[in-house]
Enzyme design. Structure first.
Site, PDB file in Angstrom:
ATOM      1  N   TYR A 171       7.097   5.692   0.038  1.00 29.68           N
ATOM      2  CA  TYR A 171       7.696   4.871   0.644  1.00 29.68           C
ATOM      3  C   TYR A 171       5.718   4.108  -0.306  1.00 29.68           C
ATOM      4  CZ  TYR A 171       5.924   0.371   3.323  1.00 29.68           C
ATOM      5  OH  TYR A 171       5.429  -1.192   3.402  1.00 29.68           O
ATOM      6  N   GLU A 221       6.789  -4.053  -1.828  1.00 32.34           N
ATOM      7  CA  GLU A 221       7.036  -3.217  -0.716  1.00 32.34           C
ATOM      8  C   GLU A 221       8.541  -2.066  -2.030  1.00 32.34           C
ATOM      9  OE1 GLU A 221       7.425  -2.524   4.094  1.00 32.34           O
ATOM     10  OE2 GLU A 221       8.936  -3.021   2.915  1.00 32.34           O
TER      11      GLU A 221
END
Ligand code: GDP
Ligand code: MN
Length: 376
Positions: free
Chosen positions: A101, A189
């Protein structure tokens, strides 16, 4: 403003983030064509403005073009968290070994942008943050200095990314930050950032939210706006150039200045009512704008009463009164309207309202009480 994954990937690619080749399409035949052109297994992905598409069945692997058509057939028209899928992204499937991530967002409490890196990617990052916060490495970015190389190293090492992925992941984080700043994002993101079995590091998913107030600087991104996903009443108010947010209740609220309007919402609640909207007419509003605002509020069929709360500073109370009278003269208003005017030219303003159906109030508390009882 939210944009789709394929749009976010196009932006990121311009800043050097490796993304799989692919294309967004709106029908199964086109999906098969893209798959054929890419020539290998593909992944077919719902393009909607929400996360968790994988869990909802909106992401499917398709080894052949025929499978891609079938997957597109299943996903198009599907509803994910209330949003209907109108396009799918067909892209070369990544042979994923590990999922990480990477994210950058505004940390309001720290008043800085924060970079987050985790080796626990792929899944719901909010859940990781809640149950195992130590798995997310964070560094805060000084607004004057920007993201320093040592911070990138710190975050990526601390997160425990595979050594093999480190150099590429660090380069990619630099690119992500450049894109974040360049497009005035509030969130950028990549989840998952994929380490493939071939040792490549690529963005398998991408999400960017762009600050609405900066859209004028990015006409190309502003074009991504989809009104169908916006509340129709908010869309209409925004077309009219109004600062309007729809709420659940039935009392329309109009005021000048965001702070004053928010206090008015509280006051309506305290008086036992429920506001139908937030509407800020701003400073120096003229009659036209006031009429426009009242019209927009009355478009909501749930509205059973309207409260004007105007504090005259640069806004002149007589101008506001004229606007209300102009609007009520033009519109077929069937609900009570309470008006609290105070400040610049308040006497002229109140005099204009005398002898009309409009109900005057001296204070905000009184105004809230009156509109709540009148609209019952
Ligand atoms: P989200 O659920 O809306 O966040 O959608 P994602 O794009 O993140 O996809 C969800 C999951 O699908 C990912 O975590 C991956 O496990 C899987 N996935 C997505 N793209 C690929 C791909 O190209 N290859 C493989 N093997 N899995 C993928
Ligand atoms: Mn994802």
């Amino acid at each position: 403003m939210k944009i789709h994954e394929h749009q976010a990937k196009q932006i990121l690619a311009r800043y050097g983030v490796p993304v799989p080749p692919g294309e967004a399409v709106a029908d199964p035949i086109a999906a098969a064509d893209v798959a054929r052109r890419l020539g290998g297994p593909v992944v077919v992905k719902a393009q909607v403005h929400v996360g968790g598409r994988g869990k909802a069945g909106g992401v499917k692997l398709a080894p052949t073009p025929e499978d891609a058509a079938r997957a597109a057939e299943q996903i198009l028209g599907m509803e994910i968290k209330g949003l209907v899928v109108r396009k799918v992204l067909v892209e070369a499937a990544a042979d994923i070994a590990e999922e990480y991530y990477l994210g950058i967002t505004m940390d309001r409490a720290a008043r800085r942008n924060v970079v987050m890196v985790s080796a626990a990617g792929g899944m719901d990052i909010e859940e990781v943050a809640a149950t195992a916060p130590e798995k997310i490495a964070r560094v805060w970015i000084h607004p004057g200095i920007g993201l320093a190389d040592f911070q990138i190293r710190q975050a990526c090492y601390e997160a425990g990314l595979n050594r093999e992925a480190l150099p590429a992941a660090m380069r990619l984080l630099r690119s992500l930050y450049q894109a974040y700043v360049a497009v005035d994002a509030g969130l950028a993101e990549i989840n998952p950032l994929a380490l493939t079995r071939g040792g490549e590091v690529i963005a398998a998913d991408a999400k960017i939210d762009v600050d609405d107030n900066a859209l004028y600087r990015h006409p190309d991104i502003a074009e991504y706006k989809e009104e169908s996903e916006e509340d129709p009443m908010e869309a209409e108010a925004h077309r009219r150039g109004l600062q309007y947010v729809r709420l659940e209740g039935d009392i329309g609220v109009i005021g000048n200045g965001a702070g004053l309007v928010m206090s008015t919402l509280d006051e309506v609640k305290r008086a036992g009512g429920a506001p139908a909207n937030f509407l800020d007419i701003g400073g120096g509003a003229k009659a036209d704008l006031v009429a426009n605002a009242l019209e927009a509020v009355l478009l909501n069929p749930r509205v059973k009463g309207v409260l004007f709360n105007v504090f005259g500073g640069i806004t002149r109370c007589d101008e506001v009164a004229k606007g209300i009278l102009e609007a009520t003269g033009r519109l077929d208003v069937r609900v009570p309207i309470v008006v609290r005017l105070t400040g610049t030219n308040e006497r002229d303003g109140r005099a204009l309202l005398q002898g009309t159906a409009l109900v005057p109030a001296e204070t905000m508390e009184e105004a809230a009480r009156k509109i709540v009882s009148l609209s019952r």
